[in-house]
Design a protein around this motif. Structure first.
Motif, PDB file in Angstrom:
ATOM      1  N   ARG B 314       0.847  -1.204  -0.051  1.00 49.56           N
ATOM      2  CA  ARG B 314      -0.051  -0.129   0.023  1.00 49.56           C
ATOM      3  C   ARG B 314       0.795   1.359  -0.138  1.00 49.56           C
ATOM      4  N   PRO B 315       1.757   1.602  -1.016  1.00 49.52           N
ATOM      5  CA  PRO B 315       2.508   2.779  -1.083  1.00 49.52           C
ATOM      6  C   PRO B 315       1.643   4.021  -1.071  1.00 49.52           C
ATOM      7  N   ASP B 316       0.350   3.778  -1.438  1.00 48.74           N
ATOM      8  CA  ASP B 316      -0.466   5.014  -1.294  1.00 48.74           C
ATOM      9  C   ASP B 316      -0.655   5.790   0.060  1.00 48.74           C
ATOM     10  N   LEU B 317      -0.263   4.738   1.314  1.00 57.30           N
ATOM     11  CA  LEU B 317      -0.373   5.197   2.609  1.00 57.30           C
ATOM     12  C   LEU B 317       0.708   6.014   3.009  1.00 57.30           C
ATOM     13  N   PHE B 318       1.882   5.988   2.330  1.00 55.97           N
ATOM     14  CA  PHE B 318       3.176   6.757   2.585  1.00 55.97           C
ATOM     15  C   PHE B 318       3.294   8.220   1.592  1.00 55.97           C
ATOM     16  N   GLU B 319       4.005   9.108   2.296  1.00 49.28           N
ATOM     17  CA  GLU B 319       4.201  10.233   1.439  1.00 49.28           C
ATOM     18  C   GLU B 319       5.416   9.770   0.596  1.00 49.28           C
ATOM     19  N   ALA B 320       5.474  10.336  -0.568  1.00 52.23           N
ATOM     20  CA  ALA B 320       6.510  10.177  -1.484  1.00 52.23           C
ATOM     21  C   ALA B 320       7.881  10.556  -0.976  1.00 52.23           C
ATOM     22  N   PRO B 321       8.969   9.586  -0.928  1.00 58.09           N
ATOM     23  CA  PRO B 321      10.002   9.952  -0.382  1.00 58.09           C
ATOM     24  C   PRO B 321      10.850  11.332  -0.683  1.00 58.09           C
TER      25      PRO B 321
END
Lengths: 214, 321
Positions: B314-321
């Motif tokens: 679920r990368p959508d749960l994280f801010e872009a690095p």
């Protein structure tokens, strides 16, 4: 991104009772899809679909969070050690888990056997009952048509679900002891329910309202 | 969300770098707050529980470190006459999985706040909650939910009713499933069945907002649990004004996970849609006395392996690095 919500519904006996109860509710299953062979059925609520699964597989889908909610018999839940929430006893699909033997064979006669063989697809509940009764037995694991086992000499008796007793009667079997009772339960994925209650609680409540037949 | 954790996960470049980055950031945050790192040995020779990875080293049965808190407690009780007030740790623990998708090797960062017995624990509990509130931001989670619970809300009524052993386990398992009907079944025939079922219904009544505490009014054990309620109320009043954006605070009265270990307030961190909690902890005042030290303690652990899975699925749960 909002992910779609999947609700796991059982195929078979519970499913047959459940589908008509959901008609005309926000979770009614699409009748066209139901008549097809697809196992993922849209509901009347956009973004919410139903998965049609075998009861024994259903808790795994919910515990893994693939399906957020599900309906399953308590007999199945009791046989599986799955980490999920059990939000309500829905009342329908009520049946007994019983020890059944050929007519004329009593419980005392079964107790007296030096080597008792019990055929069942409920080994955990059977073992618990044997422990409570201070008995030992050889368990013969079966996944279906357990009624045949005493008739054909595979086992002395069976432990199986009994709803009306019609199938038992047709095979010349009778209940000799009731081990427990089962009914349909509403289950939820722990993570989904605790982390997104605003999405799942209204759906859970809608299922309870529709299926308890208030 | 599919769960794809292999039992013995190999971390490839992106995940390995993320693990290193998160470990450094979290240990930096803990160091800023005065938490000093301890590193208990990876191989433990004390009596080991079921579920640990055990093997023979010559004639000695040893185990890989299965839990940081227990390993640290042993180390602290052996090595220090007075408790270091704040300790932190980072590394892997090894446990046989309970669920099929759980990994054997799990990466964790955590901290423990230790005091002499009898000191007020309120400030320490709030300190830990504030620290945990900062963690979603450090990890780049877009939003998170912090659940506040209290193990005593279930422990104390069970103790007062004289319910221990298998019956207590069955009751707690039913509560863990959030099933008042299972609580009723488990206690069928016990003199306290009606009271404890009513208590379970009160604990399960709500899961949102500070008004959740009012659900305790309907419990037959409301008077018994007055102190716990005040403690939770004080914590809420201290934490709500400083709640970071995108962090939701919820009271979970029916949190019974780890009830055999926790004795008081508990903390659990979730991300919306995550299938497992991302950090967890609480007060465990019985561990050090059991090791011969009159100390009380609380702490939490950030489950980095679960966060690595979440970042993958679920990368959508994280801010872009």
């Amino acid at each position: 991104m909002t992910t779609p919500i999947l609700i796991a519904f059982p195929k078979g006996r519970l499913g047959d009772e459940l589908v008509p109860k959901l008609a005309d509710t926000p979770l009614a299953l699409d009748p066209v899809a139901l008549k097809s062979r697809v196992l993922r059925i849209p509901t009347a609520t956009p973004g919410v679909s139903a998965l049609l699964l075998k009861g024994a597989d259903l808790p795994r889908y919910v515990a893994a969070g693939v399906a957020s909610l599900g309906i399953v018999g308590s007999d199945t839940l009791d046989e599986m050690d799955m980490d999920l929430l059990e939000l309500a006893d829905l009342g329908f699909g009520a049946c007994r888990l019983s020890l059944c033997a050929l007519a004329g064979v009593t419980l005392d006669a079964l107790r007296a056997r030096p080597h008792l063989r019990l055929a069942t697809k409920f080994p955990k509940a059977t073992e618990a009952w044997l422990t409570r009764e201070g008995l030992t037995a050889e368990l013969v694991p079966l996944s279906s048509s357990a009624e045949l086992a005493p008739l054909l000499g595979l086992a002395d008796a069976i432990v199986d679900l009994v709803q009306t007793g019609g199938t038992l009667k047709a095979h010349g079997l009778v209940e000799t002891a009731v081990l427990g009772r089962s009914s349909a339960r509403l289950v939820a994925a722990r993570g989904a329910y605790l982390s997104e209650p605003a999405r799942l609680r209204p759906l859970a409540q809608a299922l309870i309202t529709a299926l308890r037949g208030a | 969300m599919p769960v794809r954790t292999p039992h013995f996960p190999d971390l490839l470049f992106g995940s390995a770098a993320r693990l290193r980055r998160w470990e450094a950031a979290l240990m930096g945050l803990l160091a800023e707050q005065g938490y000093r790192e301890l590193h208990p040995s990876l191989v433990l020779r004390e009596a080991v529980p079921e579920g640990a990875l055990r093997f023979f080293d010559g004639d000695d049965l040893v185990a890989l470190r299965w839990d940081f808190t227990v390993a640290l407690a042993g180390l602290l009780a052996r090595s220090f006459p007075a408790p270091p007030p704040r300790v932190a740790y980072a590394g892997a623990v090894f446990r046989r999985p309970v669920q099929p998708w759980e990994a054997v090797e799990r990466f964790e960062v955590g901290c423990e706040r230790i005091q002499q017995e009898g000191e007020s624990s309120t400030e320490a509990d709030v300190e830990l909650a504030r620290l945990l509130m900062a963690i979603p931001g450090v990890l780049g989670l877009k939003s998170a939910i912090l659940h506040l619970g209290n193990a005593a809300l279930v422990r104390r009524p069970l103790e007062v009713e004289g319910i221990f052993g298998d019956l207590a386990e069955a009751t707690v398992a039913a509560l863990s499933r959030r099933s008042p009907h299972r609580v009723r079944e488990a206690l069928d025939g016990h003199p306290s069945a009606a009271r404890l079922t009513a208590h379970a219904e009160a604990l399960l009544a709500e899961l949102d907002g500070p008004s959740t505490l009012a659900a305790l009014d309907t419990s037959p054990y409301a008077d018994l649990l007055e102190d716990e309620r005040h403690h939770m109320d004080r914590a809420l009043k201290a934490l709500l004004p400083i709640l970071p954006p995108n962090l939701e605070l919820r009271v979970d009265l029916a949190d019974v996970a780890g009830l055999g270990f926790y004795t008081g307030p508990t903390l659990r961190l979730w991300a919306p849609g995550a299938q497992q909690e991302l950090a967890a902890g609480g007060r465990y005042d019985q561990l050090f006395p059991g090791l011969g030290r009159p100390w009380q303690a609380a702490g939490f652990c950030v489950r980095l392996s679960r966060l690595l899975d979440l970042a993958d699925t679920r990368p959508d749960l994280f801010e872009a690095p």
